[in-house]
Design a protein around this motif. Structure first.
Motif, PDB file in Angstrom:
ATOM      1  N   LYS A  97       0.858  -1.355  -0.024  1.00  0.00           N
ATOM      2  CA  LYS A  97       0.075  -0.120   0.142  1.00  0.00           C
ATOM      3  C   LYS A  97       0.991   1.169   0.001  1.00  0.00           C
ATOM      4  N   PRO A  98       0.975   2.224  -1.076  1.00  0.00           N
ATOM      5  CA  PRO A  98       1.439   3.572  -0.941  1.00  0.00           C
ATOM      6  C   PRO A  98       0.963   4.608   0.046  1.00  0.00           C
ATOM      7  N   GLY A  99       1.687   5.341   0.419  1.00  0.00           N
ATOM      8  CA  GLY A  99       1.001   6.510   1.185  1.00  0.00           C
ATOM      9  C   GLY A  99       1.080   6.260   2.699  1.00  0.00           C
ATOM     10  N   VAL A 100       0.270   7.134   3.501  1.00  0.00           N
ATOM     11  CA  VAL A 100       0.265   7.024   4.748  1.00  0.00           C
ATOM     12  C   VAL A 100      -0.532   5.670   5.393  1.00  0.00           C
ATOM     13  N   GLN A 101      -0.287   5.050   6.425  1.00  0.00           N
ATOM     14  CA  GLN A 101      -1.133   3.888   7.056  1.00  0.00           C
ATOM     15  C   GLN A 101      -1.152   4.556   8.702  1.00  0.00           C
ATOM     16  N   ARG A 102      -2.340   4.461   8.927  1.00  0.00           N
ATOM     17  CA  ARG A 102      -2.556   4.673  10.027  1.00  0.00           C
ATOM     18  C   ARG A 102      -2.831   3.370  11.146  1.00  0.00           C
ATOM     19  N   VAL A 103      -1.961   3.563  12.398  1.00  0.00           N
ATOM     20  CA  VAL A 103      -1.884   2.567  13.123  1.00  0.00           C
ATOM     21  C   VAL A 103      -2.440   3.013  14.623  1.00  0.00           C
ATOM     22  N   GLU A 104      -3.243   2.222  15.093  1.00  0.00           N
ATOM     23  CA  GLU A 104      -4.029   2.440  16.515  1.00  0.00           C
ATOM     24  C   GLU A 104      -3.805   1.191  17.266  1.00  0.00           C
ATOM     25  N   VAL A 105      -3.394   1.381  18.378  1.00  0.00           N
ATOM     26  CA  VAL A 105      -2.861   0.325  19.568  1.00  0.00           C
ATOM     27  C   VAL A 105      -4.161   0.553  20.548  1.00  0.00           C
ATOM     28  N   ARG A 106      -4.755  -0.633  20.809  1.00  0.00           N
ATOM     29  CA  ARG A 106      -6.157  -0.471  21.438  1.00  0.00           C
ATOM     30  C   ARG A 106      -5.992  -1.713  22.530  1.00  0.00           C
ATOM     31  N   VAL A 107      -6.669  -1.507  23.702  1.00  0.00           N
ATOM     32  CA  VAL A 107      -7.140  -2.517  24.618  1.00  0.00           C
ATOM     33  C   VAL A 107      -7.997  -3.386  23.935  1.00  0.00           C
ATOM     34  N   SER A 108      -7.928  -4.711  23.942  1.00  0.00           N
ATOM     35  CA  SER A 108      -9.046  -5.736  23.070  1.00  0.00           C
ATOM     36  C   SER A 108     -10.475  -5.077  23.648  1.00  0.00           C
ATOM     37  N   GLY A 109     -11.101  -4.760  22.388  1.00  0.00           N
ATOM     38  CA  GLY A 109     -12.494  -4.598  22.474  1.00  0.00           C
ATOM     39  C   GLY A 109     -12.641  -3.239  23.161  1.00  0.00           C
ATOM     40  N   GLY A 110     -11.850  -2.588  23.543  1.00  0.00           N
ATOM     41  CA  GLY A 110     -11.972  -1.032  24.206  1.00  0.00           C
ATOM     42  C   GLY A 110     -11.376   0.079  23.485  1.00  0.00           C
ATOM     43  N   GLU A 111     -10.581   0.875  24.564  1.00  0.00           N
ATOM     44  CA  GLU A 111     -10.188   2.273  24.075  1.00  0.00           C
ATOM     45  C   GLU A 111      -8.838   2.049  23.517  1.00  0.00           C
ATOM     46  N   ILE A 112      -8.310   3.205  23.014  1.00  0.00           N
ATOM     47  CA  ILE A 112      -6.783   3.369  22.474  1.00  0.00           C
ATOM     48  C   ILE A 112      -5.797   3.442  23.590  1.00  0.00           C
ATOM     49  N   LEU A 113      -4.616   2.800  23.688  1.00  0.00           N
ATOM     50  CA  LEU A 113      -3.765   3.132  24.730  1.00  0.00           C
ATOM     51  C   LEU A 113      -2.913   4.272  24.154  1.00  0.00           C
ATOM     52  N   PRO A 114      -2.995   5.419  25.175  1.00  0.00           N
ATOM     53  CA  PRO A 114      -2.236   6.567  24.648  1.00  0.00           C
ATOM     54  C   PRO A 114      -0.661   6.541  24.883  1.00  0.00           C
ATOM     55  N   PRO A 115      -0.072   6.968  24.060  1.00  0.00           N
ATOM     56  CA  PRO A 115      -0.310   7.998  22.888  1.00  0.00           C
ATOM     57  C   PRO A 115      -0.371   6.730  21.323  1.00  0.00           C
ATOM     58  N   GLY A 116      -1.419   5.870  21.633  1.00  0.00           N
ATOM     59  CA  GLY A 116      -1.328   4.783  20.506  1.00  0.00           C
ATOM     60  C   GLY A 116      -1.863   5.082  19.191  1.00  0.00           C
ATOM     61  N   ILE A 117      -1.762   6.192  18.498  1.00  0.00           N
ATOM     62  CA  ILE A 117      -2.026   6.724  17.289  1.00  0.00           C
ATOM     63  C   ILE A 117      -0.915   7.125  16.352  1.00  0.00           C
ATOM     64  N   PHE A 118      -0.705   6.263  15.250  1.00  0.00           N
ATOM     65  CA  PHE A 118       0.809   6.733  14.547  1.00  0.00           C
ATOM     66  C   PHE A 118       0.287   6.830  13.155  1.00  0.00           C
ATOM     67  N   HIS A 119       0.856   7.298  12.531  1.00  0.00           N
ATOM     68  CA  HIS A 119       1.106   7.476  10.997  1.00  0.00           C
ATOM     69  C   HIS A 119       2.223   7.253  10.064  1.00  0.00           C
ATOM     70  N   PHE A 120       2.455   6.156   9.441  1.00  0.00           N
ATOM     71  CA  PHE A 120       3.462   5.489   8.973  1.00  0.00           C
ATOM     72  C   PHE A 120       3.483   5.375   7.424  1.00  0.00           C
ATOM     73  N   VAL A 121       4.848   5.312   6.911  1.00  0.00           N
ATOM     74  CA  VAL A 121       4.839   5.147   5.282  1.00  0.00           C
ATOM     75  C   VAL A 121       6.076   4.254   5.518  1.00  0.00           C
ATOM     76  N   ARG A 122       5.795   3.114   4.745  1.00  0.00           N
ATOM     77  CA  ARG A 122       6.821   2.203   4.485  1.00  0.00           C
ATOM     78  C   ARG A 122       8.289   2.705   3.732  1.00  0.00           C
ATOM     79  N   PRO A 123       9.297   2.210   3.833  1.00  0.00           N
ATOM     80  CA  PRO A 123       9.744   1.457   4.724  1.00  0.00           C
ATOM     81  C   PRO A 123      10.325   2.032   6.332  1.00  0.00           C
ATOM     82  N   ASP A 124      10.281   3.528   6.371  1.00  0.00           N
ATOM     83  CA  ASP A 124      10.860   4.187   7.454  1.00  0.00           C
ATOM     84  C   ASP A 124       9.943   3.767   8.711  1.00  0.00           C
ATOM     85  N   ALA A 125       8.832   3.320   8.663  1.00  0.00           N
ATOM     86  CA  ALA A 125       8.106   2.746   9.874  1.00  0.00           C
ATOM     87  C   ALA A 125       8.841   1.830  10.792  1.00  0.00           C
TER      88      ALA A 125
END
Length: 536
Positions: A97-125
């Motif tokens: 997939k080209p471009g930015v990919q949004r990654v979220e880290v969550r508790v299973s079935g629940g909220e996002i673990l702070p600051p668990g939102i990132f934007h990556f572009v391969r391969p620098d991620a």
């Protein structure tokens, strides 16, 4: 564990002040540290249940890609949490997939673990951390590639991307400006391992696909897919330089397809081999079987063989199989030819074949001593000579119904029915043979023979996990295997899916090749009694 940076420690201190409120609300406390060596790391725990372990999920562009359990120890958390509650999981981005990919880290079935939102572009991620509000960077080309040179009709080298060491680089071969061949740099190389170049599995090897009709030098270039040429990968070479003098292919007409094809021989009642069109590697070659001058059957060379892939033959899906029926009543040899469809015979594809299965054949000499080892009492070993004078054995041949292993893999069962028939012909020289096709019939037959005080041996022609271990006769798995390691995982709560479990129960095995025997001894020990007896 690596030292925590100032931002992470500040986050821990901030979270420590909120734990009281989280306990009151029965909420999960935790933190996502970011990316470390290609993996997301952090910690999570439930203050109200400190002995429990929280499940953490990784979402990429709205899709669940991975999950893990926070149950790893971390010394730097001891002042904040009680017990082992750290977690780590590989970063699962979409490689295509080209471009930015949004990654979220969550508790299973629940909220996002702070600051668990990132934007990556391969391969620098895989080598840097980017907070959610940072501008994504363009990926940089960091592939290192080399061509070591030409060995016969093959070129070889290695290539890898240090920033993405778990992935494998694709290499292209261009001849006179046209793409003619490609492969993946994923072969093991001891020199790379010794130099600590990642995993060491970055070697590549591919046949030179020159134009057979061109007499002059041809421009060859090995490139990283979509990128520049590898170091040492640009040179000129004439087709005559890689084809021996007098070879038929040197007189090929303009545009003629260049096919390399071999017959490896007869295994059971099936001929095996491989064929590849070097100029059209993705188009399977058609193979024909001729017996006594008449076309008997044909097939397509499109089955996967790991040995072909390992030696650099493209994707390895070039194997073929042709059934060959032997007539026990025929006295004269069969004249066999395996040909490329509409063309010449394949290498080693012309021979005579006679139905000749007997204990007098030196290739079958291993039968008698192996039978002796199965029947001998532990306190009074018998020699192979003693077996011939002892009461004959009764051999139960068990061969379950064949099943397909899928379109990509060669059938798991290989040609066990043909192998069982060939073994049965030889074993009749040692005793009686009873052929059975079900577990129930195998167990009943063994029980009957034991009740009659017969020397009974059950030979199971199938993957070891299907061996009828409940039979009252000694059970000997007889199987083919083409890989360096045996299956050792356990599936569906079935211990037999781990072949070691079965081999421990039977205490012996027969395999068709020394390669398979090495795989057995690697798991069971060098002294495990495994006999190498090729299909008669």
């Amino acid at each position: 564990m690596r030292a925590m940076d100032g931002n992470v420690m500040a986050g821990l201190r901030a979270y420590a002040s909120k734990l009281v409120a989280m306990v009151r609300n029965n909420r999960v406390a935790g933190f996502c540290d970011g990316v470390d060596d290609g993996s997301l790391t952090g910690w999570a725990w439930l203050p109200n249940a400190p002995d429990a372990h929280v499940e953490v999920e990784q979402w990429v562009d709205g899709e669940l890609r991975a999950k893990t359990v926070a149950n790893l120890p971390r010394q730097d958390l001891e002042d904040v949490v009680t017990g082992a509650h750290a977690w780590r999981m590989p970063l699962w981005l979409d490689r295509d997939k080209p471009g930015v990919q949004r990654v979220e880290v969550r508790v299973s079935g629940g909220e996002i673990l702070p600051p668990g939102i990132f934007h990556f572009v391969r391969p620098d991620a895989l080598t840097s951390k980017q907070p959610a509000d940072s501008a994504p960077q363009e990926p940089a080309s960091a592939v290192v590639g080399y061509c070591d040179g030409v060995d016969g009709r093959y070129a070889q080298g290695w290539a890898w991307c240090p920033s993405v060491p778990e992935e494998h680089v694709e290499i292209e071969q261009w001849v006179d400006g046209s793409l003619v061949e490609q492969t993946v740099a994923n072969l093991s190389r001891s020199d790379l391992s010794a130099a600590k170049v990642g995993t060491g599995r970055y070697g590549w090897r591919m046949p030179l696909a020159l134009n057979a009709a061109k007499t002059g030098p041809q421009q060859i270039e090995f490139r990283i897919k979509g990128g520049p040429a590898v170091t040492g990968g640009q040179f000129t070479l004439a087709y005559a330089d890689i084809v021996p003098d007098g070879a038929e292919s040197s007189s090929a007409a303009e545009g003629e397809e260049r096919i390399v094809a071999y017959c490896d021989g007869l295994k059971g009642s099936t001929l095996h081999g491989w064929a590849r069109n070097l100029l059209k590697p993705d188009e399977p070659v058609e193979i024909e079987l001729w017996v006594d001058g008449a076309l008997v059957c044909d097939t397509i060379a499109d089955e996967f063989r790991p040995d072909l892939r390992a030696q650099g033959e493209g994707h390895g899906r070039y194997a073929w199989r042709l059934p060959l029926q032997l007539d026990p009543e025929r006295e004269t040899p069969m004249q066999v030819e395996v040909r490329i469809k509409g063309g010449k015979p394949v290498n080693d594809g012309v021979f005579e074949l006679k139905y000749d299965l007997s204990l007098d054949d030196p290739a079958n000499a291993a039968f008698a001593p192996f039978v002796a080892s199965v029947l001998k009492p532990r306190d009074n070993p018998l020699t192979s000579a003693a077996v011939s004078s002892a009461r004959p054995a009764a051999f139960v041949i068990y061969c379950p119904e064949q099943r397909s292993g899928g379109a990509y893999w060669a059938p798991e069962y290989d040609d066990y029915a043909g192998a069982a028939a060939a073994f049965a012909s030889v074993l009749r020289g040692l005793g009686s043979v009873v052929e059975v096709g079900s577990l129930e019939e195998a167990e009943e037959t063994c029980a009957t023979l034991k009740a009659q005080s017969e020397n009974c041996i059950l030979l199971s022609f199938a993957p070891p996990r299907l061996a009828p271990l409940e039979a009252s006769c000694p059970v000997v798995p007889v199987f083919a295997w083409s890989f360096p390691t045996l299956p050792t995982g356990r599936w569906d709560r079935d211990p037999r899916s781990d072949w070691r479990y079965v081999l421990r129960q039977t205490g012996r095995a027969i395999v068709f090749s020394s390669f398979a025997a090495e795989a057995v001894r690697a798991e069971m020990g060098a002294d495990y009694p495994v006999a190498v007896i090729p299909v008669p």
